[in-house]
Design a protein around this motif. Sequence first.
Motif, PDB file in Angstrom:
ATOM      1  N   TYR A 159      14.939  17.620  67.465  1.00  0.00           N
ATOM      2  CA  TYR A 159      15.204  16.295  66.694  1.00  0.00           C
ATOM      3  C   TYR A 159      16.914  16.420  66.213  1.00  0.00           C
ATOM      4  CZ  TYR A 159      14.702  20.054  62.974  1.00  0.00           C
ATOM      5  OH  TYR A 159      14.856  20.996  62.287  1.00  0.00           O
ATOM      6  N   LEU A 217      24.301  15.493  63.976  1.00  0.00           N
ATOM      7  CA  LEU A 217      22.851  15.786  64.024  1.00  0.00           C
ATOM      8  C   LEU A 217      22.139  14.708  64.102  1.00  0.00           C
ATOM      9  CD1 LEU A 217      23.198  17.823  60.527  1.00  0.00           C
ATOM     10  CD2 LEU A 217      23.596  18.510  62.652  1.00  0.00           C
ATOM     11  N   GLN A 220      28.517  25.019  56.257  1.00  0.00           N
ATOM     12  CA  GLN A 220      27.374  24.823  56.925  1.00  0.00           C
ATOM     13  C   GLN A 220      27.755  24.720  58.430  1.00  0.00           C
ATOM     14  OE1 GLN A 220      24.881  20.832  57.616  1.00  0.00           O
ATOM     15  NE2 GLN A 220      23.799  21.658  56.129  1.00  0.00           N
ATOM     16  N   MET A 225      12.489  17.141  55.950  1.00  0.00           N
ATOM     17  CA  MET A 225      12.877  15.802  56.379  1.00  0.00           C
ATOM     18  C   MET A 225      11.843  14.881  56.298  1.00  0.00           C
ATOM     19  SD  MET A 225      14.927  16.550  60.085  1.00  0.00           S
ATOM     20  CE  MET A 225      14.308  18.136  60.412  1.00  0.00           C
ATOM     21  N   ILE A 241      16.620  10.923  61.175  1.00  0.00           N
ATOM     22  CA  ILE A 241      17.236   9.700  62.046  1.00  0.00           C
ATOM     23  C   ILE A 241      17.360  10.197  63.398  1.00  0.00           C
ATOM     24  CG2 ILE A 241      19.187   8.352  62.318  1.00  0.00           C
ATOM     25  CD1 ILE A 241      19.917   8.993  58.951  1.00  0.00           C
ATOM     26  N   GLY A 299      25.866  25.315  62.921  1.00  0.00           N
ATOM     27  CA  GLY A 299      24.657  25.587  63.876  1.00  0.00           C
ATOM     28  C   GLY A 299      24.572  27.171  63.681  1.00  0.00           C
TER      29      GLY A 299
END
Length: 352
Positions: free
Chosen positions: A73, A311, A111, A205, A237, A113
């Motif tokens: 996602y 994202l 924050q 999510m 999303i 990856g």
Amino acid sequence: MKKEIIKQLIDELYINHTLSREKLLNVLENLDEENKQYLHTKANSVRLQHYDDRVYMRGLIEFTNYCKCDCIYCGIRLSNKEADRYRLSKEEIMHCCEVGYQLGYRTYVLQGGEDPYYTDDRVVDIVRSIKEKFKDVAVTLSIGEKSYASYKKYYDAGADRYLLRHETNSRALYERLHPNMSYDNRIQCLRDLKDIGFQVGAGFMVGLPNQTNADYVKDLLFLKELQPHMVGIGPFIPQSDTPLANENSGTVDKTCVLLSLVRLLLPEVLLPATTALGSLNSKGRELGLKSGANVVMPNLSPTNVREKYALYDGKICTGDEAAHCRKCIENRIEKSGYHVDMSRGDHVTRGM
Ligand code: SAH
């Protein structure tokens, strides 16, 4: 009288802060508009009891979009060759904190990856430097799955909190979404973080392809059992360069219902009105606050990298300076009837 039964279940949850699997499912399956408003009102009253009308502000610094994971996602997944990769230097991260400090922020959320460039030594050095320079701030890390030993190093360096959404507590759904990752490991990471002493954020999510009400009930009961200090809930999303590009988004409506249920299950939890919620609908974060959320996380990343931390499509505030975001969100919070609180905003059981 289904309507009356659902209202009674909301009352039961409001009083006991717990509800059986069957009853939670019944609420999710049979919530009409009137009971939905009732649920939000109850959740809001619980947040007022525990946190008054304060909304805590966290400055978000998205410091790398390199990632070795391939979550189907996510726009910064390893396989996305369209992603324009960047990482911030330690000096750039410190500068973001400095700008944030001047604007009054006393919590920074780092924050990124899962970027192997940021070895434990580099993470420790960054955390230490922030905590040495800004004595009265909290540092939150959100950099994915690590070993117990790594988490312990970050904690000993002064990191106060760690965000690691469990994403979904449905094993089958988790495995479909996360190639080459282990559901058990993610859950173990959350337990390790708690054990070490972090204020821990889990979360999930809403509106993932094929996600059902029974899946949300699993998420809710898992959170009740884990007792995290924070819970991040945002709508899925789609991002145009991922395998889920053509799927539907989650909804503001459903996300707000789940925010309210989490507020009632965990009355003292720190609950953000997420950027994803604000990205789906211009009033999304305000609706989140009215559903029981009590945290917002405005962006402190340098404007030249904001668009690259993509994202999902349509992310808000990608062109705005930190000072602008600070003012904009303050207006929104005050207009919704709440007050901005710039303190560290620890969980009520962890005030310093
Ligand atoms: N690497 C870190 C941070 C991940 S990004 C970690 O593993 O925790 C932060 C969060 O963004 C994720 O936990 C996920 O819930 C959310 N996210 C990622 N892609 C998304 C999408 N397409 N729609 C909505 N939220 C998304």
